[in-house]
Scaffold this active site. Structure first.
Site, mmCIF file in Angstrom:
data_model
loop_
_atom_site.group_PDB
_atom_site.id
_atom_site.type_symbol
_atom_site.label_atom_id
_atom_site.label_comp_id
_atom_site.label_asym_id
_atom_site.label_seq_id
_atom_site.Cartn_x
_atom_site.Cartn_y
_atom_site.Cartn_z
ATOM 1 N N HIS A 290 1.866 4.464 -3.077
ATOM 2 C CA HIS A 290 1.929 5.931 -3.026
ATOM 3 C C HIS A 290 3.175 6.439 -3.738
ATOM 4 O O HIS A 290 3.140 7.455 -4.451
ATOM 5 C CB HIS A 290 1.949 6.407 -1.571
ATOM 6 C CG HIS A 290 0.654 6.251 -0.852
ATOM 7 N ND1 HIS A 290 -0.558 6.619 -1.397
ATOM 8 C CD2 HIS A 290 0.372 5.792 0.406
ATOM 9 C CE1 HIS A 290 -1.525 6.382 -0.529
ATOM 10 N NE2 HIS A 290 -0.991 5.878 0.564
ATOM 11 N N GLU B 293 -6.012 6.944 -0.801
ATOM 12 C CA GLU B 293 -5.915 5.793 0.099
ATOM 13 C C GLU B 293 -6.658 4.594 -0.483
ATOM 14 O O GLU B 293 -6.169 3.459 -0.422
ATOM 15 C CB GLU B 293 -6.462 6.152 1.479
ATOM 16 C CG GLU B 293 -5.643 7.181 2.237
ATOM 17 C CD GLU B 293 -4.214 6.741 2.479
ATOM 18 O OE1 GLU B 293 -3.984 5.521 2.656
ATOM 19 O OE2 GLU B 293 -3.317 7.601 2.464
ATOM 20 N N HIS C 224 0.844 -1.203 0.000
ATOM 21 C CA HIS C 224 0.000 0.000 0.000
ATOM 22 C C HIS C 224 0.875 1.247 0.000
ATOM 23 O O HIS C 224 0.665 2.179 -0.796
ATOM 24 C CB HIS C 224 -0.916 -0.032 1.229
ATOM 25 C CG HIS C 224 -1.623 1.250 1.503
ATOM 26 N ND1 HIS C 224 -2.975 1.435 1.244
ATOM 27 C CD2 HIS C 224 -1.190 2.431 2.039
ATOM 28 C CE1 HIS C 224 -3.322 2.655 1.590
ATOM 29 N NE2 HIS C 224 -2.256 3.278 2.081
ATOM 30 N N GLU C 225 1.873 1.285 0.885
ATOM 31 C CA GLU C 225 2.737 2.471 0.984
ATOM 32 C C GLU C 225 3.583 2.650 -0.274
ATOM 33 O O GLU C 225 3.774 3.776 -0.747
ATOM 34 C CB GLU C 225 3.628 2.366 2.220
ATOM 35 C CG GLU C 225 2.879 2.400 3.540
ATOM 36 C CD GLU C 225 2.009 3.641 3.689
ATOM 37 O OE1 GLU C 225 2.389 4.708 3.156
ATOM 38 O OE2 GLU C 225 0.942 3.548 4.319
#
Length: 302
Positions: free
Chosen positions: A148, A219, A144-145
């Site tokens: 970004h 997100e 997920h990070e």
């Protein structure tokens, strides 16, 4: 030669929203600064130099400031072999450069990514997160990070958040510099100058709402990209549920210290419950995130 794009699923919706948000915020400030320069003719060089300097400093050093504020310390593979191993696997899977790796000594279970580009990126996990998650759950959070970083939305949010407070800074510069000298009551320029604080507040409010809207979508986009890359949306859903449940056991004082950095975190320290609070939230609700992951799981099973 430019490097090929990563294997993270492209998100045209995120790209479109980032471009639209930046355009609207930029338009607000072009109008706002134009009004100021028209009224404060002799002071425009000072306004442009100071605000330009602040922007450059924010863009170039915001990642270091954020990492320092959240207590991140870089670690090498010998110091954190499991964390480095997980990030190595995700980067190989996504075909992207490995970022710097850090750990924050905090019992708040969370993770974040900073950096204006892949070359300056840093991914950090807290000790509380590393202690609580299973390997496949940690992989989902770190994927997920890294999403970004791959989508470069960290840089966009850095710029957007800076522009969100620029109106107030410009107003303070104008007042501090003695630009608000008394003028005849029927002077249109004098009336306009009196309206600057009100205009500044309106610009800030609109910028804030646009930035929060973009933050919530990014997100969801990162959740979706991580689930598709790893092929295990259930692991990410499990991590979300576990982290959300563990937040309630963290002392309020520790959560308050983490709250200023909510926009960076995988999971906010405090989640908004009321509909009005959700409007100002940097993250979608847990229910929205789990529902999306459930749909992805169903699609993958087909």
């Amino acid at each position: 030669m430019p490097r090929a794009r990563s294997r993270y699923a492209p998100d045209r919706g995120l790209t479109g929203r980032m471009v639209t948000t930046m355009f609207l915020i930029g338009l607000l400030y072009v109008v706002f600064v134009g009004v100021l320069l028209a009224d404060l003719r002799g002071s425009w060089p000072i306004i442009l130099i100071i605000t330009g300097g602040l922007f450059i400093a924010q863009f170039w050093f915001s990642d270091r400031i954020a990492a320092y504020g959240m207590g991140a310390r870089e670690v090498n593979p010998e110091q954190a072999p499991e964390l480095h191993g997980t990030i190595d696997r995700i980067c190989a899977l996504a075909d992207m450069p490995k970022p710097r790796v850090a750990i924050a000594d905090s019992d708040v279970p969370n993770a974040f990514a900073t950096g204006r580009s892949e070359k300056t990126a840093l991914v950090c996990a807290t000790t509380g997160l590393l202690r609580r998650l299973e390997p496949e759950e940690l992989e989902g959070v770190l994927a997920h990070e890294l999403s970004h970083v791959a989508h470069r939305d960290v840089a966009v949010m850095t710029i957007a958040s800076f522009l969100g407070v620029l109106a107030g800074v410009i107003t303070r510069i104008a007042l501090w510099g003695g630009f608000a000298r008394s003028r005849p009551g029927n002077d249109p320029a004098g009336i306009l100058l009196l309206l600057i604080p009100l205009i500044s507040a309106v610009v800030y409010a609109i910028s804030f709402l646009l930035t929060r809207l973009l933050s919530r979508y990014r997100e969801l986009s990162a959740d979706r990209a991580a689930a598709l890359l790893t092929g295990r949306p259930s692991a990410l859903a499990s991590a979300l549920t576990k982290v959300s449940g563990q937040m309630a056991r963290i002392p309020t004082e520790d959560l308050r210290k983490a709250e200023p950095y909510n926009a960076f975190y995988f999971m906010p320290a405090f989640s908004a419950k009321e509909s009005m609070g959700r409007l100002f939230s940097s993250h979608p609700t847990l229910e929205q995130r789990l529902d999306q992951l459930s749909r992805i799981s169903t699609d993958l099973s087909r």
